[in-house]
Scaffold this active site. Structure first.
Site, PDB file in Angstrom:
ATOM      1  N   THR A 176     -75.939  24.975  41.076  1.00  0.00           N
ATOM      2  CA  THR A 176     -75.163  26.034  40.445  1.00  0.00           C
ATOM      3  C   THR A 176     -73.934  26.327  41.298  1.00  0.00           C
ATOM      4  O   THR A 176     -73.971  26.167  42.519  1.00  0.00           O
ATOM      5  CB  THR A 176     -76.053  27.293  40.336  1.00  0.00           C
ATOM      6  OG1 THR A 176     -77.034  27.049  39.336  1.00  0.00           O
ATOM      7  CG2 THR A 176     -75.268  28.539  39.965  1.00  0.00           C
ATOM      8  N   VAL A 205     -82.589  31.614  29.776  1.00  0.00           N
ATOM      9  CA  VAL A 205     -81.421  32.040  30.552  1.00  0.00           C
ATOM     10  C   VAL A 205     -81.926  32.415  31.936  1.00  0.00           C
ATOM     11  O   VAL A 205     -82.919  33.130  32.063  1.00  0.00           O
ATOM     12  CB  VAL A 205     -80.723  33.249  29.882  1.00  0.00           C
ATOM     13  CG1 VAL A 205     -79.606  33.772  30.768  1.00  0.00           C
ATOM     14  CG2 VAL A 205     -80.172  32.854  28.527  1.00  0.00           C
ATOM     15  N   GLY A 228     -80.096  29.293  43.234  1.00  0.00           N
ATOM     16  CA  GLY A 228     -81.474  29.037  43.641  1.00  0.00           C
ATOM     17  C   GLY A 228     -82.402  29.198  42.454  1.00  0.00           C
ATOM     18  O   GLY A 228     -81.944  29.298  41.308  1.00  0.00           O
ATOM     19  N   GLY A 230     -84.044  30.688  39.717  1.00  0.00           N
ATOM     20  CA  GLY A 230     -83.482  31.873  39.083  1.00  0.00           C
ATOM     21  C   GLY A 230     -84.427  33.007  38.773  1.00  0.00           C
ATOM     22  O   GLY A 230     -84.040  34.178  38.835  1.00  0.00           O
TER      23      GLY A 230
HETATM   24  N1  ASP Z   1     -80.101  29.957  39.525  1.00  0.00           N
HETATM   25  C1  ASP Z   1     -79.976  28.891  38.575  1.00  0.00           C
HETATM   26  C2  ASP Z   1     -80.922  29.114  37.449  1.00  0.00           C
HETATM   27  O1  ASP Z   1     -82.062  29.470  37.689  1.00  0.00           O
HETATM   28  C3  ASP Z   1     -80.233  27.549  39.161  1.00  0.00           C
HETATM   29  C4  ASP Z   1     -79.469  27.238  40.402  1.00  0.00           C
HETATM   30  O2  ASP Z   1     -78.967  28.114  41.074  1.00  0.00           O
HETATM   31  O3  ASP Z   1     -79.329  26.046  40.686  1.00  0.00           O
HETATM   32  O4  ASP Z   1     -80.552  28.898  36.328  1.00  0.00           O
END
Ligand code: ASP
Length: 310
Positions: A176, A205, A228, A230
């Site tokens: 992300t 989401v 991270g 989520g």
């Molecule tokens: N936080 C994001 C999610 O859970 C994933 C990520 O940060 O890579 O959608």
């Protein structure tokens, strides 16, 4: 005159050595794009939008083209942008036909009385405001089809419930992207964009595009962007938790590790955060082996610290 700052990230996980060059190049380019805007006197909002759009266009990251695929084999994207001066926010979730969701989020912030649009409604809104819709296939890379097929074979289903109680939840890639910026007028802003987690359920989401979870900005406290796993971050409203703890006495440098410590202690979560306040103080923390980040500011440029090794 306030010295502007841009700080960007491209995910926090066990980025392998061989992937570091691409990640570093990507975050450096994004920081340069944000800096170019700030150096011309543009707003922090413009800077984070431009920086995140660069990261969405970069196939290295899990945002825009090149994102992870969901269980249907499609790219489904979420993004949020927020202004620390007005507290206006714009978010889009579950969009499948936009190359740059952060630009759609900016349109929501600027042109709508609402804060958040999802799926076809978000795409219709973006199209009505001049954005082109694309085929979902244009966002899908062969690399991701292969990754998704492997994940399906291993029956990895991206369900947080499976990990509950697991002392070491799987640290799959978290690419992300996000940015926080301070402009020469003393305003801060934040933006985050993601393709979410690999093999996620259609319609899921995550934290990234939810106000206060994956992103937040308030001139009275700080701007934050997280990355991270989520679901724990959502439950803790982590970006707002962190921003609210930034005071004159306690700066982003102390608060960022405290936020990641809280994430681990409370819900066994993992990830990273970038934080910036109106004084130009920054904080970067993660409990993953690496986090891709870069920054630009006058001081960082003069001291050669804008793109350190991580
Ligand atoms: N936080 C994001 C999610 O859970 C994933 C990520 O940060 O890579 O959608």
């Amino acid at each position: 005159m306030i010295d502007p700052v841009i700080l960007v990230h491209g995910g926090a996980w066990a980025i392998p050595d061989e992937a570091c060059t691409d990640h570093r190049r990507g975050v450096e380019r994004a920081a340069a794009a944000g800096w170019a805007a700030l150096a011309k006197g543009a707003s922090a909002l413009d800077a984070v939008e431009d920086a995140v759009a660069v990261l969405e266009d970069d196939e290295t990251f899990d945002a825009g083209r090149g994102s992870f695929l969901n269980r249907d084999g499609k790219v489904q994207l979420d993004s949020l942008i927020m202004c620390g001066d007005s507290l206006k926010a714009g978010g889009v979730g579950c969009v499948e036909h936009l190359r740059n969701p952060v630009r759609a989020a900016r349109l929501v912030l600027e042109k709508s009385p609402h804060c958040y649009f999802v799926a076809e409604g978000a795409e219709r809104f973006a199209e009505e405001h001049g954005m082109s819709l694309i085929e979902n296939e244009e966002l899908v890379l062969p690399r991701e089809v292969e990754r998704w097929q492997n994940a399906a074979e291993q029956r990895y289903l991206s369900l947080p419930a499976e990990f509950a109680g697991d002392p070491e939840p799987p640290m799959n890639s978290h690419d992300t992207v996000g940015a926080v910026a301070l402009d020469c007028h003393g305003n801060i802003a934040g933006a985050t964009s993601t393709g979410g987690t690999l093999n996620k359920a259609p319609g899921r989401v995550g934290d990234s595009s939810l106000i206060g979870c994956g992103c937040y900005a308030d001139n009275e406290t700080a701007a934050a962007s997280t990355t991270g796993w989520g679901e724990p971050m959502m439950k803790l409203v982590l970006a707002k938790w962190a921003a609210d703890r930034v005071t004159a006495d306690v700066g982003p440098r102390e608060v960022a590790p405290a936020a990641i410590h809280y994430l681990k202690r409370r819900l066994n979560g993992h990830g990273g955060i970038i934080l910036l306040d109106r004084r130009g103080r920054i904080g970067i923390a993660h409990n993953t082996p690496r986090m891709a980040w870069a920054m630009q500011s006058q001081i960082a440029r003069e001291s050669g610290l804008s793109c350190p090794a991580w």
